[in-house]
Motif scaffolding. Structure first.
Motif, PDB file in Angstrom:
ATOM      1  N   GLU A   1       1.842   9.334  -6.148  1.00  0.00           N
ATOM      2  CA  GLU A   1       2.302  10.698  -5.888  1.00  0.00           C
ATOM      3  C   GLU A   1       3.310  11.164  -6.917  1.00  0.00           C
ATOM      4  O   GLU A   1       3.428  12.354  -7.172  1.00  0.00           O
TER       5      GLU A   1
ATOM      6  N   ARG B   1       1.066   4.135  -2.939  1.00  0.00           N
ATOM      7  CA  ARG B   1       0.840   5.554  -2.631  1.00  0.00           C
ATOM      8  C   ARG B   1       1.993   6.401  -3.173  1.00  0.00           C
ATOM      9  O   ARG B   1       1.776   7.444  -3.796  1.00  0.00           O
TER      10      ARG B   1
ATOM     11  N   ARG C   1       0.827  -1.212   0.000  1.00  0.00           N
ATOM     12  CA  ARG C   1       0.000   0.000   0.000  1.00  0.00           C
ATOM     13  C   ARG C   1       0.862   1.263   0.000  1.00  0.00           C
ATOM     14  O   ARG C   1       0.564   2.232  -0.710  1.00  0.00           O
TER      15      ARG C   1
END
Length: 51
Positions: free
Chosen positions: A49, A45, A41
């Motif tokens: 980004e 992320r 996870r």
């Protein structure tokens, strides 16, 4: 990214990532069982980004 260059193996939030860890990750089919899925996870992320 895989590198043995110490400049590229920069300190990441208090952790130094070594080439052997990149190799370990590359050899796995998936990362969902690392840290109960938290690693997968977190990497997802970070990748979102950077887009």
């Amino acid at each position: 990214m895989y590198t043995e260059d110490p400049q590229q193996l920069a300190d990441l939030h208090g952790f130094q990532v070594h080439g052997a860890f990149y190799e370990f990750l590359a050899e796995r089919d998936d990362w969902t069982d690392l840290a109960r899925g938290e690693f997968d996870r977190a990497m997802a992320r970070v990748m979102r980004e950077q887009e």
